[in-house]
Scaffold this active site. Structure first.
Site, PDB file in Angstrom:
ATOM      1  N   ASP A  18       0.820  -1.212   0.000  1.00  0.00           N
ATOM      2  CA  ASP A  18       0.000   0.000   0.000  1.00  0.00           C
ATOM      3  C   ASP A  18       0.854   1.262   0.000  1.00  0.00           C
ATOM      4  OD1 ASP A  18      -1.820  -2.049   0.431  1.00  0.00           O
ATOM      5  OD2 ASP A  18      -3.066  -0.863   1.766  1.00  0.00           O
ATOM      6  N   ARG A  98      -1.917   5.235  17.115  1.00  0.00           N
ATOM      7  CA  ARG A  98      -2.109   6.231  16.055  1.00  0.00           C
ATOM      8  C   ARG A  98      -1.757   7.661  16.466  1.00  0.00           C
ATOM      9  NH1 ARG A  98      -1.104   2.056  13.474  1.00  0.00           N
ATOM     10  NH2 ARG A  98      -2.737   1.090  12.203  1.00  0.00           N
ATOM     11  N   ASP A 127      -8.780   4.303  11.342  1.00  0.00           N
ATOM     12  CA  ASP A 127      -7.441   4.883  11.412  1.00  0.00           C
ATOM     13  C   ASP A 127      -7.332   6.218  10.692  1.00  0.00           C
ATOM     14  OD1 ASP A 127      -6.320   3.026  13.072  1.00  0.00           O
ATOM     15  OD2 ASP A 127      -5.451   1.808  11.476  1.00  0.00           O
ATOM     16  N   SER A 182      -5.881  -9.043   7.231  1.00  0.00           N
ATOM     17  CA  SER A 182      -5.356  -7.694   7.410  1.00  0.00           C
ATOM     18  C   SER A 182      -4.919  -7.593   8.864  1.00  0.00           C
ATOM     19  CB  SER A 182      -6.449  -6.663   7.109  1.00  0.00           C
ATOM     20  OG  SER A 182      -6.001  -5.361   7.415  1.00  0.00           O
TER      21      SER A 182
END
Length: 406
Positions: A18, A98, A127, A182
């Site tokens: 990604d 995060r 996210d 994932s």
């Protein structure tokens, strides 16, 4: 936002499919210089290869940082002082990492004179919200580029085709070695989503879990350990002083060996949908149990109960991305004030997925008074006759209401 206005962008970069595609896409679509930032928050994967991949893409400014101590000290530990748990089950492993990454993105943008930051979070997940609320909370004027909300590369097949077309080298793992899920990992947890987990009726396969043994295969003998607390934080295991990151890493190792910390959850995402995820949080599960045990001995009843009332709101703020909000900081100040007395030692037994508290003591801050609590004669420390008036006063409204019903 005009693409021409962006001359330089800091990308949260892992070197995977990604973000490798995003790096090239930013160079092509925005015509801008890219700075890469790779954070080691204890994900257990080698981060050094990200440098070689970034260099191969022509990147001049490459940041690779070990943030494990900062992560646990300044984010995980404060969260565990609150006993934070989302919707009764989730220990917020992804959520709490995060804001740290967002903080460094904004700081690196300032250091390098970048106009914007960019991330690889999708438009369906939490996210994107966490990264961007965190960034805006620290720099209200920062520009943010979220490629998943702009491009049409909305599948792995399209990403792979783009990589092939533009000569982006993607590491191909041998058949059978790549997880179909994932996954997100850091020093607090590892998560699994997608693939067969998208059916909430399907039980996760035994080979999915990475950190914990199956509880039924865990040792047949329990393991005992003692955790030392200072102002609400664990500072030693079995009397050995450790840094915050060392504590969490060791508890992960010990807990994983005993099958502790697995969770299978259907949670409510902030963006509105329900999502099924599986989590392994062995060290965090031990920390939560031990911290509550230490508080049970040292916290005043009303302070403890008020903390428990505030906790779901605090956990929701972290889950939804509001770490840098005034309300989270206000709650943190109140929570931290209570922790001045949370000092002592908790003794635990770990056995086949279970964490059992078997002892707790505090030489300086215990509120447990054996002379009052005893079931034996207490030499006048407590006059049991006083309970008569206490009960009658508290029963007054119930008696009045009962007469009306009669």
């Amino acid at each position: 936002m005009s693409r021409n206005a962006v001359k330089k962008v800091v990308l949260a970069y892992s070197g995977g499919l990604d973000t490798s595609v995003i790096l090239k896409w930013l160079q092509q679509e925005y015509g801008c210089e890219v700075v890469t930032f790779t954070a080691d928050v204890g994900q257990g994967e080698e981060v050094a290869p990200a440098r070689a991949k970034a260099e191969a893409a022509g990147i001049k400014e490459i940041y690779i940082e070990d943030l494990r101590e900062e992560f646990v000290r300044d984010f995980v530990y404060p969260m565990f002082r609150a006993n934070a748990i989302y919707e009764g089950e989730y220990l917020l492993g992804t959520s709490i990492a995060r804001p740290l990454i967002a903080k460094r993105l904004v700081e690196i943008a300032a250091e390098t004179g970048a106009d914007a930051i960019s991330h690889g979070a999708t438009g369906k997940g939490n996210d994107q919200v966490r990264f961007e609320l965190g960034a805006y909370g620290l720099n209200p004027e920062i520009k943010i580029i979220a490629p998943w909300r702009e491009w049409d590369l909305l599948s792995r097949e399209k990403l792979m085709a783009y990589a092939a077309e533009h000569g982006i080298a993607i590491e191909q793992k041998r058949d059978g070695s790549k997880s179909p899920y994932s996954m997100d990992a850091n020093l607090l947890h590892i998560s699994y989503e997608g693939y067969d987990l998208e059916d909430p009726w399907v039980e996760p396969g035994r080979d999915m879990w990475r950190w914990t043994v199956d509880p039924q295969d865990a040792p047949d003998q329990p393991q005992e350990l003692a955790l030392t607390f200072s102002r609400g934080d664990i500072t030693a295991i079995d009397g050995k002083a450790m840094t915050p990151a060392e504590v969490l890493a060791e508890l992960n190792r010990i807990g994983g060996a005993h099958g502790i910390g697995r969770a299978d959850i259907v949670e409510n995402r902030y963006v509105g949908m329900k999502s099924r995820g599986c989590y392994e949080t062995p060290g965090g599960t031990i920390m939560l149990k031990a911290h509550r045990a230490m508080e049970s001995l040292t916290l005043d009843r009303e302070a403890a109960h008020l903390k428990d009332e505030l906790m779901p709101r605090y956990a929701e703020l972290i889950y939804n991305g509001y770490w840098f909000s005034p309300e989270r900081e206000m709650l943190q100040a109140a929570i931290d004030q209570t922790q001045a007395v949370v000092n002592g030692v908790v003794r635990l037994k770990l056995y086949k997925g279970n964490v059992m508290v078997v002892g707790r003591k505090s030489d300086t801050d215990s509120l447990f008074d054996e002379s009052i609590a005893t079931f034996e004669e207490d030499a006048g420390a407590y006059d049991q006759g006083d309970a008569t008036g206490f009960i009658r006063l508290n029963a007054l409204r119930l008696r009045v209401a009962g007469r009306r019903k009669g």
